[in-house]
Design a protein around this motif. Structure first.
Motif, PDB file in Angstrom:
ATOM      1  N   ALA A  55       3.771  38.937  77.857  1.00  0.00           N
ATOM      2  CA  ALA A  55       4.601  38.942  79.062  1.00  0.00           C
ATOM      3  C   ALA A  55       4.888  40.373  79.523  1.00  0.00           C
ATOM      4  N   LEU A  56       5.097  41.273  78.581  1.00  0.00           N
ATOM      5  CA  LEU A  56       5.352  42.681  78.933  1.00  0.00           C
ATOM      6  C   LEU A  56       4.119  43.289  79.592  1.00  0.00           C
ATOM      7  N   ASP A  57       2.937  43.029  79.045  1.00  0.00           N
ATOM      8  CA  ASP A  57       1.687  43.534  79.637  1.00  0.00           C
ATOM      9  C   ASP A  57       1.506  42.990  81.048  1.00  0.00           C
ATOM     10  N   ALA A  58       1.805  41.704  81.228  1.00  0.00           N
ATOM     11  CA  ALA A  58       1.661  41.090  82.546  1.00  0.00           C
ATOM     12  C   ALA A  58       2.626  41.705  83.552  1.00  0.00           C
ATOM     13  N   ALA A  59       3.849  41.993  83.114  1.00  0.00           N
ATOM     14  CA  ALA A  59       4.839  42.616  84.000  1.00  0.00           C
ATOM     15  C   ALA A  59       4.379  43.999  84.432  1.00  0.00           C
ATOM     16  N   ILE A  60       3.753  44.726  83.513  1.00  0.00           N
ATOM     17  CA  ILE A  60       3.253  46.066  83.832  1.00  0.00           C
ATOM     18  C   ILE A  60       2.072  45.984  84.792  1.00  0.00           C
ATOM     19  N   VAL A  61       1.138  45.059  84.537  1.00  0.00           N
ATOM     20  CA  VAL A  61      -0.031  44.897  85.399  1.00  0.00           C
ATOM     21  C   VAL A  61       0.382  44.530  86.822  1.00  0.00           C
ATOM     22  N   HIS A  62       1.391  43.675  86.953  1.00  0.00           N
ATOM     23  CA  HIS A  62       1.850  43.236  88.271  1.00  0.00           C
ATOM     24  C   HIS A  62       2.919  44.154  88.856  1.00  0.00           C
ATOM     25  N   GLN A  63       3.172  45.271  88.166  1.00  0.00           N
ATOM     26  CA  GLN A  63       4.071  46.325  88.658  1.00  0.00           C
ATOM     27  C   GLN A  63       5.472  45.785  88.986  1.00  0.00           C
ATOM     28  N   LEU A  64       5.987  44.972  88.114  1.00  0.00           N
ATOM     29  CA  LEU A  64       7.359  44.514  88.270  1.00  0.00           C
ATOM     30  C   LEU A  64       8.315  45.664  87.964  1.00  0.00           C
ATOM     31  N   PRO A  65       9.405  45.765  88.676  1.00  0.00           N
ATOM     32  CA  PRO A  65      10.359  46.852  88.392  1.00  0.00           C
ATOM     33  C   PRO A  65      11.105  46.637  87.094  1.00  0.00           C
ATOM     34  N   ASP A  66      11.363  45.367  86.759  1.00  0.00           N
ATOM     35  CA  ASP A  66      12.089  45.078  85.524  1.00  0.00           C
ATOM     36  C   ASP A  66      11.822  43.627  85.108  1.00  0.00           C
ATOM     37  N   VAL A  67      12.149  43.312  83.878  1.00  0.00           N
ATOM     38  CA  VAL A  67      11.984  41.964  83.354  1.00  0.00           C
ATOM     39  C   VAL A  67      13.009  41.755  82.240  1.00  0.00           C
ATOM     40  N   VAL A  68      13.545  40.542  82.152  1.00  0.00           N
ATOM     41  CA  VAL A  68      14.545  40.210  81.145  1.00  0.00           C
ATOM     42  C   VAL A  68      13.909  39.312  80.086  1.00  0.00           C
ATOM     43  N   PHE A  69      14.092  39.682  78.821  1.00  0.00           N
ATOM     44  CA  PHE A  69      13.604  38.879  77.703  1.00  0.00           C
ATOM     45  C   PHE A  69      14.794  38.236  77.001  1.00  0.00           C
ATOM     46  N   ILE A  70      14.803  36.892  76.977  1.00  0.00           N
ATOM     47  CA  ILE A  70      15.894  36.144  76.354  1.00  0.00           C
ATOM     48  C   ILE A  70      15.481  35.843  74.914  1.00  0.00           C
ATOM     49  N   HIS A  71      16.141  36.501  73.966  1.00  0.00           N
ATOM     50  CA  HIS A  71      15.775  36.357  72.563  1.00  0.00           C
ATOM     51  C   HIS A  71      16.849  35.671  71.727  1.00  0.00           C
ATOM     52  N   GLY A  72      18.041  35.479  72.288  1.00  0.00           N
ATOM     53  CA  GLY A  72      19.124  34.867  71.536  1.00  0.00           C
ATOM     54  C   GLY A  72      19.792  35.864  70.610  1.00  0.00           C
ATOM     55  N   ALA A  73      20.958  35.495  70.141  1.00  0.00           N
ATOM     56  CA  ALA A  73      21.696  36.388  69.236  1.00  0.00           C
ATOM     57  C   ALA A  73      21.172  36.197  67.813  1.00  0.00           C
ATOM     58  N   GLY A  74      21.352  35.010  67.266  1.00  0.00           N
ATOM     59  CA  GLY A  74      20.809  34.682  65.952  1.00  0.00           C
ATOM     60  C   GLY A  74      21.139  35.720  64.902  1.00  0.00           C
ATOM     61  N   ASN A  75      20.139  36.019  64.045  1.00  0.00           N
ATOM     62  CA  ASN A  75      20.341  37.025  62.996  1.00  0.00           C
ATOM     63  C   ASN A  75      19.938  38.419  63.446  1.00  0.00           C
ATOM     64  N   GLY A  76      19.486  38.550  64.678  1.00  0.00           N
ATOM     65  CA  GLY A  76      19.193  39.866  65.237  1.00  0.00           C
ATOM     66  C   GLY A  76      17.827  40.429  64.909  1.00  0.00           C
ATOM     67  N   ILE A  77      17.004  39.687  64.145  1.00  0.00           N
ATOM     68  CA  ILE A  77      15.693  40.219  63.736  1.00  0.00           C
ATOM     69  C   ILE A  77      14.763  40.362  64.932  1.00  0.00           C
TER      70      ILE A  77
END
Length: 314
Positions: free
Chosen positions: A256-278
């Motif tokens: 997803a990060l590579d795709a955002a860079i290829v499509h020249q997005l200004p920013d992107v949010v990754f939802i990873h949850g809190a969980g144990n933080g790993i």
């Protein structure tokens, strides 16, 4: 042991009932009630509740009618896996015979050179029957399955050679989405036992030698918010170990990060949850070294808490 996985039982000395979800030894079983907690109990301290039949107990078969020769199906034997409708920690295996042959079928399991006959019976044409049950959590230590199948028909059709298939099921076998099991009304996973014959097109094979190796890799434009929760990425997440889930999440993140860079997005949010933080820690470690990342920060806390990271791209 008279009890099997998925049996519905009632405690003799207590006002409790539930499903057998583990065979501990010759005298002890694990019973899971409505609270989803498994209780070890002596088999002599419970009794079967009649009238309940777990999924797959009955054979599902088409009506017994002559098969028209032109409609005779020679292929279509599967192992179907379905979670018990009432005890989700238990899965049932079925032999699904979608052919027009009658099958003489046997299932043997092997674990550490110990062999055990689990099932042997005649499976009618266009029918499915339960052959085995197992604890879902024990997937990594399931035994090796050995299927022996002999074909038979009263029609003037030469039967195929006997089918011998050995399977050591792994999490990857359940990585696809659930689908309707043929001849049964339950969704589950299908594993083909009689693989269709491989037909090689000589002309296409010849043409492939002259094709250009250059192929464009197309990266679809990602959404502005990418959810990395494992249940969003894989239907079989309950079969996976923690390390496998982390690798899948990181692979999806990198794509997803590579795709955002290829499509020249200004920013992107990754939802990873809190969980144990790993997962959050691994993402931040990658982002901190990425040449195309300008900066990153916790995304809107009022919406995500500390469970998302916003990435600003260069």
């Amino acid at each position: 042991m008279k009890y099997k996985l998925g049996d519905f039982v009632r405690f003799v000395d207590e006002k409790m009932e539930g499903f057998v979800t583990r065979i501990i030894d010759d005298q002890m079983i694990g019973v899971t009630g409505e609270d989803e907690f498994e209780i070890p109990v002596l088999a002599s301290k419970v009794t079967t509740v009649h009238g309940y039949e777990p999924a797959g107990t009955k054979k599902a078969a088409a009506e017994d009618k002559p098969v028209i020769l032109g409609e005779f199906e020679k292929k279509g034997i599967y192992a179907g896996v379905i979670a018990d409708a009432r005890a989700s920690s238990v899965v049932h295996f079925y032999l699904v015979n979608n052919t027009s042959f009658q099958l003489l079928a046997a299932l043997t399991t092997e674990k550490q050179q110990v062999f055990k006959g689990e099932f042997a019976d005649i499976v009618a044409a266009k029918s499915a029957t339960k052959i085995y049950s197992a604890q879902l959590a024990d997937l990594q230590v399931w035994p090796r399955f050995i299927f022996n199948i002999v074909y038979s028909t009263k029609q003037n059709i030469e039967p195929p050679a006997p089918l011998v298939v050995e399977e050591k099921f792994k999490a990857k076998d359940f990585s696809t989405s659930k689908k309707a099991i043929p001849l049964l009304s339950e969704p589950g996973w299908l594993i083909r036992l009689d693989e269709p014959e491989l037909v090689i097109d000589a002309q296409k094979l010849k043409e492939s030698f002259f094709k250009s190796p250059e192929e464009k890799v197309v990266l679809e434009k990602p959404a502005s918010e990418v959810d990395l929760h494992i249940e969003k990425l894989r239907d079989d997440h309950q079969f996976l170990q923690n390390s496998e889930m982390l690798n899948i999440q990181l692979a999806h993140f990198n794509k997803a990060l590579d795709a955002a860079i290829v499509h020249q997005l200004p920013d992107v949010v990754f939802i990873h949850g809190a969980g144990n933080g790993i997962l959050r820690h691994e993402l931040h470690k990658i982002l901190s070294k990425h040449p195309k990342v300008q900066t990153f920060m916790d995304a809107r806390k009022e919406k995500f808490g500390y469970g998302a990271t916003k990435v600003i791209l260069k």
